[in-house]
Design a protein around this motif. Structure first.
Motif, PDB file in Angstrom:
ATOM      1  N   CYS A   1       0.913  -1.255   0.000  1.00 19.74           N
ATOM      2  CA  CYS A   1       0.122  -0.035   0.029  1.00 19.74           C
ATOM      3  C   CYS A   1       0.860   1.049   0.111  1.00 19.74           C
ATOM      4  O   CYS A   1       0.613   2.234  -0.712  1.00 19.74           O
ATOM      5  CB  CYS A   1      -0.930   0.014   1.080  1.00 19.74           C
ATOM      6  SG  CYS A   1      -2.009   1.484   1.376  1.00 19.74           S
ATOM      7  N   ASN A   2       1.820   1.269   0.870  1.00 20.69           N
ATOM      8  CA  ASN A   2       2.863   2.523   0.860  1.00 20.69           C
ATOM      9  C   ASN A   2       4.190   1.724   0.891  1.00 20.69           C
ATOM     10  O   ASN A   2       4.718   1.246   1.824  1.00 20.69           O
ATOM     11  CB  ASN A   2       2.839   3.021   1.974  1.00 20.69           C
ATOM     12  CG  ASN A   2       3.429   4.415   2.151  1.00 20.69           C
ATOM     13  OD1 ASN A   2       4.669   4.583   1.768  1.00 20.69           O
ATOM     14  ND2 ASN A   2       2.968   5.495   2.722  1.00 20.69           N
TER      15      ASN A   2
ATOM     16  N   TYR B   1      -3.508  -2.582   3.099  1.00 16.16           N
ATOM     17  CA  TYR B   1      -4.312  -1.375   2.456  1.00 16.16           C
ATOM     18  C   TYR B   1      -5.796  -1.323   3.614  1.00 16.16           C
ATOM     19  O   TYR B   1      -6.543  -1.999   3.621  1.00 16.16           O
ATOM     20  CB  TYR B   1      -5.214  -1.730   1.291  1.00 16.16           C
ATOM     21  CG  TYR B   1      -4.280  -1.898   0.132  1.00 16.16           C
ATOM     22  CD1 TYR B   1      -4.183  -0.718  -0.887  1.00 16.16           C
ATOM     23  CD2 TYR B   1      -3.319  -2.919  -0.192  1.00 16.16           C
ATOM     24  CE1 TYR B   1      -3.226  -0.783  -1.937  1.00 16.16           C
ATOM     25  CE2 TYR B   1      -2.405  -2.692  -1.374  1.00 16.16           C
ATOM     26  CZ  TYR B   1      -2.395  -1.882  -1.664  1.00 16.16           C
ATOM     27  OH  TYR B   1      -1.508  -1.643  -3.080  1.00 16.16           O
TER      28      TYR B   1
ATOM     29  N   GLU C   1      -9.312   7.496  -0.333  1.00 20.37           N
ATOM     30  CA  GLU C   1      -7.927   7.556  -1.073  1.00 20.37           C
ATOM     31  C   GLU C   1      -7.412   6.203  -1.064  1.00 20.37           C
ATOM     32  O   GLU C   1      -6.829   5.971  -2.388  1.00 20.37           O
ATOM     33  CB  GLU C   1      -7.147   8.659  -0.092  1.00 20.37           C
ATOM     34  CG  GLU C   1      -7.512  10.051  -0.294  1.00 20.37           C
ATOM     35  CD  GLU C   1      -6.722  11.011   0.547  1.00 20.37           C
ATOM     36  OE1 GLU C   1      -6.038  10.261   1.540  1.00 20.37           O
ATOM     37  OE2 GLU C   1      -6.817  12.284   0.546  1.00 20.37           O
ATOM     38  N   ILE C   2      -7.433   5.578  -0.180  1.00 18.96           N
ATOM     39  CA  ILE C   2      -7.001   3.991  -0.163  1.00 18.96           C
ATOM     40  C   ILE C   2      -7.684   3.300  -1.105  1.00 18.96           C
ATOM     41  O   ILE C   2      -7.020   2.439  -1.960  1.00 18.96           O
ATOM     42  CB  ILE C   2      -6.864   3.242   1.215  1.00 18.96           C
ATOM     43  CG1 ILE C   2      -5.783   4.342   1.964  1.00 18.96           C
ATOM     44  CG2 ILE C   2      -6.554   2.032   1.061  1.00 18.96           C
ATOM     45  CD1 ILE C   2      -5.850   3.746   3.639  1.00 18.96           C
TER      46      ILE C   2
ATOM     47  N   ALA D   1      -8.966   4.067  -3.840  1.00 16.99           N
ATOM     48  CA  ALA D   1      -8.562   4.697  -5.400  1.00 16.99           C
ATOM     49  C   ALA D   1      -7.508   4.200  -5.712  1.00 16.99           C
ATOM     50  O   ALA D   1      -6.987   3.729  -6.556  1.00 16.99           O
ATOM     51  CB  ALA D   1      -8.558   6.207  -5.222  1.00 16.99           C
ATOM     52  N   LYS D   2      -6.371   4.086  -4.489  1.00 19.21           N
ATOM     53  CA  LYS D   2      -5.033   3.548  -4.707  1.00 19.21           C
ATOM     54  C   LYS D   2      -4.904   2.069  -5.105  1.00 19.21           C
ATOM     55  O   LYS D   2      -4.360   1.624  -5.874  1.00 19.21           O
ATOM     56  CB  LYS D   2      -4.242   3.891  -3.642  1.00 19.21           C
ATOM     57  CG  LYS D   2      -2.933   3.431  -3.787  1.00 19.21           C
ATOM     58  CD  LYS D   2      -1.804   3.745  -2.864  1.00 19.21           C
ATOM     59  CE  LYS D   2      -0.292   3.351  -3.088  1.00 19.21           C
ATOM     60  NZ  LYS D   2       0.132   2.243  -3.616  1.00 19.21           N
TER      61      LYS D   2
ATOM     62  N   ARG E   1      -7.405   0.257  -6.498  1.00 20.28           N
ATOM     63  CA  ARG E   1      -8.085   0.450  -7.729  1.00 20.28           C
ATOM     64  C   ARG E   1      -7.025   0.463  -8.867  1.00 20.28           C
ATOM     65  O   ARG E   1      -6.960  -0.356  -9.523  1.00 20.28           O
ATOM     66  CB  ARG E   1      -9.368   1.130  -8.051  1.00 20.28           C
ATOM     67  CG  ARG E   1     -10.108   1.001  -9.195  1.00 20.28           C
ATOM     68  CD  ARG E   1     -11.148   2.083  -9.399  1.00 20.28           C
ATOM     69  NE  ARG E   1     -12.123   1.817  -8.561  1.00 20.28           N
ATOM     70  CZ  ARG E   1     -12.381   2.415  -7.575  1.00 20.28           C
ATOM     71  NH1 ARG E   1     -11.850   3.753  -7.420  1.00 20.28           N
ATOM     72  NH2 ARG E   1     -13.487   2.319  -6.603  1.00 20.28           N
ATOM     73  N   LYS E   2      -6.253   1.630  -8.682  1.00 17.71           N
ATOM     74  CA  LYS E   2      -5.277   2.041  -9.479  1.00 17.71           C
ATOM     75  C   LYS E   2      -3.998   0.935  -9.483  1.00 17.71           C
ATOM     76  O   LYS E   2      -3.545   0.629 -10.703  1.00 17.71           O
ATOM     77  CB  LYS E   2      -4.552   3.356  -9.132  1.00 17.71           C
ATOM     78  CG  LYS E   2      -3.376   3.849 -10.145  1.00 17.71           C
ATOM     79  CD  LYS E   2      -2.915   5.344  -9.314  1.00 17.71           C
ATOM     80  CE  LYS E   2      -1.782   5.807 -10.140  1.00 17.71           C
ATOM     81  NZ  LYS E   2      -1.260   7.031  -9.689  1.00 17.71           N
ATOM     82  N   ASP E   3      -3.578   0.349  -8.235  1.00 16.21           N
ATOM     83  CA  ASP E   3      -2.571  -0.606  -8.391  1.00 16.21           C
ATOM     84  C   ASP E   3      -3.101  -1.855  -8.984  1.00 16.21           C
ATOM     85  O   ASP E   3      -2.282  -2.504  -9.761  1.00 16.21           O
ATOM     86  CB  ASP E   3      -2.264  -0.731  -6.740  1.00 16.21           C
ATOM     87  CG  ASP E   3      -1.467   0.270  -6.066  1.00 16.21           C
ATOM     88  OD1 ASP E   3      -1.109   1.149  -6.910  1.00 16.21           O
ATOM     89  OD2 ASP E   3      -1.217   0.205  -5.141  1.00 16.21           O
TER      90      ASP E   3
END
Length: 218
Positions: free
Chosen positions: A101-102, A110, A123-124, A126-127, A129-131
């Motif tokens: 996640c980070n 996550y 925000e997480i 969205a991240k 989904r993007k990943d």
């Protein structure tokens, strides 16, 4: 389909050493039974990571670890402690399979509160989904006849009509003939969807049986 995306979900309000309750849902989304797992969350995740490593010879599969109930996380094992334990658990040989996640902070989890999401949760999500999309786009795609997709839908429809998660190979052949599929396409289509784990077909062991729901054998 050369890259498998595996998502392991755990509850942040439970300790990793706890044995969670496993719930089984039918196709309508209704919980039909539940039981306490004989394995702890820690052990299940370890098995999942080891299985991914064993099956994936090319090292292309990826594992996401999502934690729910962020708002109820256990004070005796907080998010930071869980991340530290997970890093120790996974080990160096399986690090390449884990999507963090980070990455800068080395955080694997996550953390989400999906019931009452706040700005951080959006925000997480969205991240995440993007990943997932980033990994998915790297995977090679396979072109298949549109009839195969209809064939899969027909197999699922027959299974639902009969109220069983098993369809015979002969019944699949009848569906294929009705859709004017080429000779041999029944087996090839079943193997394709079995590789995606949306159905299960074992021609070398059970050539006359197709499991329309992959959850059936769990």
């Amino acid at each position: 389909h050369n890259t498998d995306l595996n998502i392991f979900v755990l509850r942040l309000c439970d300790k990793l050493s706890d044995c969670p309750t496993i719930e089984y849902y039918n196709q309508e989304g209704k919980c039909v039974s539940s039981t306490e797992s004989s394995l702890s969350t820690k052990k299940m995740l370890q098995c999942c990571a080891q299985t991914t490593q064993t099956i994936d010879k090319k090292g292309e599969s990826r594992l996401f670890v999502v934690g729910t109930h962020r708002d109820l996380q256990n004070c005796n094992e907080n998010l930071h402690q869980k991340n530290e334990l997970l890093i120790q658990l996974i080990g160096s040989s399986m690090k390449k399979y884990i999507v963090k996640c980070n990455d800068k902070k080395g955080e694997i989890l996550y953390p989400l509160n999906t019931k009452n999401p706040e700005k951080m949760d959006h925000e997480i999500i969205a991240k995440l989904r993007k990943d997932i999309l980033f990994i998915a786009k790297k995977s090679k795609t396979t072109n298949i006849p549109i009839r195969w997709l209809i064939f899969h839908q027909e197999v699922q429809a027959l299974s639902k009509k009969n109220e069983v998660d098993i369809v015979s190979f002969e019944q699949c052949n009848i569906i294929a003939e009705r859709l004017h599929m080429h000779t041999g396409d029944t087996r090839d289509a079943l193997l394709f969807f079995s590789d995606l784990n949306v159905i299960l077909f074992y021609p070398n062991v059970l050539p006359e049986v197709v499991f329309s729901n992959s959850q059936t054998l769990l």
